[in-house]
Design an enzyme around this catalytic site. Structure first.
Site, PDB file in Angstrom:
ATOM      1  N   HIS A   1      -4.755  -6.978   0.559  1.00  0.00           N
ATOM      2  CA  HIS A   1      -5.957  -7.276   1.366  1.00  0.00           C
ATOM      3  C   HIS A   1      -7.228  -7.160   0.518  1.00  0.00           C
ATOM      4  O   HIS A   1      -8.297  -6.906   1.046  1.00  0.00           O
ATOM      5  CB  HIS A   1      -6.072  -6.327   2.562  1.00  0.00           C
ATOM      6  CG  HIS A   1      -4.803  -6.185   3.345  1.00  0.00           C
ATOM      7  ND1 HIS A   1      -4.522  -6.951   4.456  1.00  0.00           N
ATOM      8  CD2 HIS A   1      -3.713  -5.390   3.158  1.00  0.00           C
ATOM      9  CE1 HIS A   1      -3.334  -6.614   4.932  1.00  0.00           C
ATOM     10  NE2 HIS A   1      -2.808  -5.676   4.145  1.00  0.00           N
TER      11      HIS A   1
ATOM     12  N   SER B   1     -25.715 -21.331 -16.971  1.00  0.00           N
ATOM     13  CA  SER B   1     -26.463 -21.953 -15.887  1.00  0.00           C
ATOM     14  C   SER B   1     -27.649 -22.668 -16.500  1.00  0.00           C
ATOM     15  O   SER B   1     -28.256 -22.183 -17.448  1.00  0.00           O
ATOM     16  CB  SER B   1     -26.949 -20.873 -14.910  1.00  0.00           C
ATOM     17  OG  SER B   1     -28.058 -21.350 -14.171  1.00  0.00           O
TER      18      SER B   1
ATOM     19  N   LYS C   1     -26.753 -16.119 -16.897  1.00  0.00           N
ATOM     20  CA  LYS C   1     -25.455 -16.403 -16.301  1.00  0.00           C
ATOM     21  C   LYS C   1     -24.398 -16.835 -17.312  1.00  0.00           C
ATOM     22  O   LYS C   1     -24.660 -17.547 -18.265  1.00  0.00           O
ATOM     23  CB  LYS C   1     -25.592 -17.536 -15.256  1.00  0.00           C
ATOM     24  CG  LYS C   1     -26.326 -17.127 -14.007  1.00  0.00           C
ATOM     25  CD  LYS C   1     -25.501 -16.246 -13.065  1.00  0.00           C
ATOM     26  CE  LYS C   1     -24.363 -16.975 -12.436  1.00  0.00           C
ATOM     27  NZ  LYS C   1     -24.725 -17.703 -11.235  1.00  0.00           N
TER      28      LYS C   1
ATOM     29  N   GLU D   1     -12.660 -21.918 -12.028  1.00  0.00           N
ATOM     30  CA  GLU D   1     -13.151 -22.495 -10.768  1.00  0.00           C
ATOM     31  C   GLU D   1     -12.695 -23.942 -10.612  1.00  0.00           C
ATOM     32  O   GLU D   1     -12.309 -24.380  -9.529  1.00  0.00           O
ATOM     33  CB  GLU D   1     -14.682 -22.454 -10.727  1.00  0.00           C
ATOM     34  CG  GLU D   1     -15.262 -21.073 -10.529  1.00  0.00           C
ATOM     35  CD  GLU D   1     -16.785 -21.105 -10.596  1.00  0.00           C
ATOM     36  OE1 GLU D   1     -17.414 -20.928  -9.554  1.00  0.00           O
ATOM     37  OE2 GLU D   1     -17.345 -21.323 -11.685  1.00  0.00           O
TER      38      GLU D   1
END
Ligand code: ARG
Length: 481
Positions: A165, A286, A292, A299
């Protein structure tokens, strides 16, 4: 010249029946050459077998057979070196190649299609294609597992929390975690292997759908193309696409697995976890925020799993309402199939690279794993060994956990007296229960986290991967012949 400029279908091989050229919109709508050119190599391979067989069957002379084979080789070279003039007016790869053959050889090219239809031809191309890509996919899965195995070997002593979980559950070795993904991907590899073992019957000779009146030597083309036998039913041969479906289903499953692995890399590389850092070569920045470093590679893999699922659903949907036998709808099998093949191939490759170059933050993992709450189950199982029914033990430990949580205490700070206040069975034997290493080592069952188990798994899997590599190499050599 495009077919539409001819007066009766021009370059189209069915010109005789037609008195009008194909409407340009229809030509564009029905053409598949822009994607089925992927099958060129396989198409030529099938055609060479067909030409040789026609010669042996006495349907064309030996010289003609040789001429056709030579012409096809010349076309293959043109395709290889990029000089082949693909023409959308010629609809698909089959007609493009035959037409080019006619340019090279003249009228004799018209003999190649003897006893053949594009229906059995495209089925043959697909079977050959699937045989190749299944093997390449097996290799991709092998390489990724090899990388994971390396990382697992390095991380037997790296401990992190295992999660259920997405809540910290119990401590595990990072090796155990990587080995979990190896198990999953190993079943994926086995699925491609099984599916490939079903590509054993050769479609060539099924004709449009009912076979041929000509004395074709189907066993011979089957053998030459590396199949065990000709297909048994001409109708099924031209109507079915389940070999492609199976590849796509197996690929969708594998992509979903890669997506889950990717998701962990995304999570683990966040500041919240900081368990890993992706190499610069496998991350991007970024355009706006200078600080970043984004996990774009995992992804994109996670995102691309959607394509593999969608492609499978596309082909299932194309097939579901089709009566026997060939229907032109079947042309819609190719783009989703090719897309899935590419997607999985590239995803396997980038994931292998990303994991091989991953910086593992063992100290961060250890910190997270040091939470003594992760050992609550060990306390309960200690009581079970002392004869306490598991449900009661669970209740007792639940109370202890509730107590320390409310009081803001560390589980380890409880004295023996306090522990015995919860249950008298917490005696001297309970002393080092909250020790991380002891906890890991006490799970020595098959499948557990103890060092001996993990190390035995590493060895067993290394052996399996080596055997698989040898088999893949043997099949690759066979395919190259
Ligand atoms: N491009 C077609 C396909 O991919 C080849 C077979 C065409 N057959 C036909 N009868 N039109 O399915």
């Amino acid at each position: 010249m495009s077919a539409s400029s001819g007066q009766n279908g021009g370059t189209k091989p069915w010109g005789g029946r037609f008195s009008e050229a194909t409407d340009p919109t229809v030509e564009r709508f029905s053409a598949s050459i822009h994607f089925d050119k992927v099958l060129a190599r396989h198409d030529i391979r099938g055609s060479k077998a067909q030409a040789r067989m026609l010669g042996r069957a006495g349907l064309i002379s030996d010289t003609e057979a040789e001429e056709l084979v030579g012409g096809l080789e010349r076309v293959a070279e043109e395709i290889e070196d990029g000089t082949f003039p693909f023409d959308p007016a010629l609809e698909d790869i089959h007609m493009n190649i035959e037409s080019r053959l006619r340019t090279h050889l003249g009228a004799v090219a018209g003999k190649l299609h003897t006893g053949r239809s594009r229906n059995d031809q495209v089925a043959t191309d697909l079977a050959l294609f699937l045989r190749d890509v299944s093997l390449a996919t097996q290799r991709g899965l092998l390489e990724l597992r090899g990388v994971l195995l390396e990382r697992a070997r390095e991380n037997v002593d790296t401990v992190l929390p295992g999660y259920t979980h997405l809540q910290r559950a119990q401590p595990v070795r990072l090796a155990h975690h990587w080995l979990a993904h190896i198990e999953t991907l190993g079943r994926d590899a086995a699925r491609f292997r099984d599916a490939r073992a079903r590509i054993v019957r050769c479609p060539l000779g099924a004709g449009a759908m009912a076979g041929s009146t000509l004395p074709l030597l189907r066993e011979e083309t089957a053998a030459e193309l590396g199949f065990e036998a000709p297909t048994r039913n001409s109708m099924d041969t031209v109507a079915s696409r389940d070999l492609a479906l199976e590849y796509m289903a197996d690929a969708a499953i594998a992509m979903v697995h890669l997506s889950r692995l990717a998701e962990e890399l995304v999570l683990w590389s966040s500041s919240e976890f900081s368990f890993v850092e992706l190499a610069d070569a496998y991350s991007t920045g970024s355009s706006l925020m200078p600080q970043k470093k984004n996990p774009d590679v995992p992804e994109i893999v996670r995102g691309k799993s959607g394509r593999a699922i969608g492609n499978l659903v596309t082909l299932l949907t194309v097939l579901k309402g089709l009566p026997l036998t060939y229907n032109r709808d079947l042309q819609e099998d190719k783009e989703p199939l090719f897309d899935t093949v590419e997607t999985l191939r590239d995803s396997l490759e980038v994931m292998a690279g990303a994991i091989a170059t991953l910086d593992v933050r063992g100290e961060r993992m250890a910190e997270a794993a040091s939470d003594p709450m992760l050992l609550a189950t060990d306390l309960a199982e200690f009581l079970v060994r002392a004869g306490v029914p598991f449900r009661d033990a669970h209740e007792v430990v639940g109370k202890i956990v509730g107590h320390v949580t409310r009081e803001g205490l560390d589980l380890r700070s409880l004295s023996k007296n306090e522990m015995q206040g919860f249950h008298e069975a917490f005696d001297a034997g309970a002393d080092d229960l909250l020790d991380l290493e002891r906890s890991l080592e006490s799970r020595a069952l098959a499948g557990g986290t103890a060092r001996v188990r993990v190390e035995a798994n590493l060895e067993e899997i290394a052996g399996e991967l080596a055997a698989e590599r040898a088999e893949i190499e043997r099949l690759e050599a066979e395919a190259a012949r």
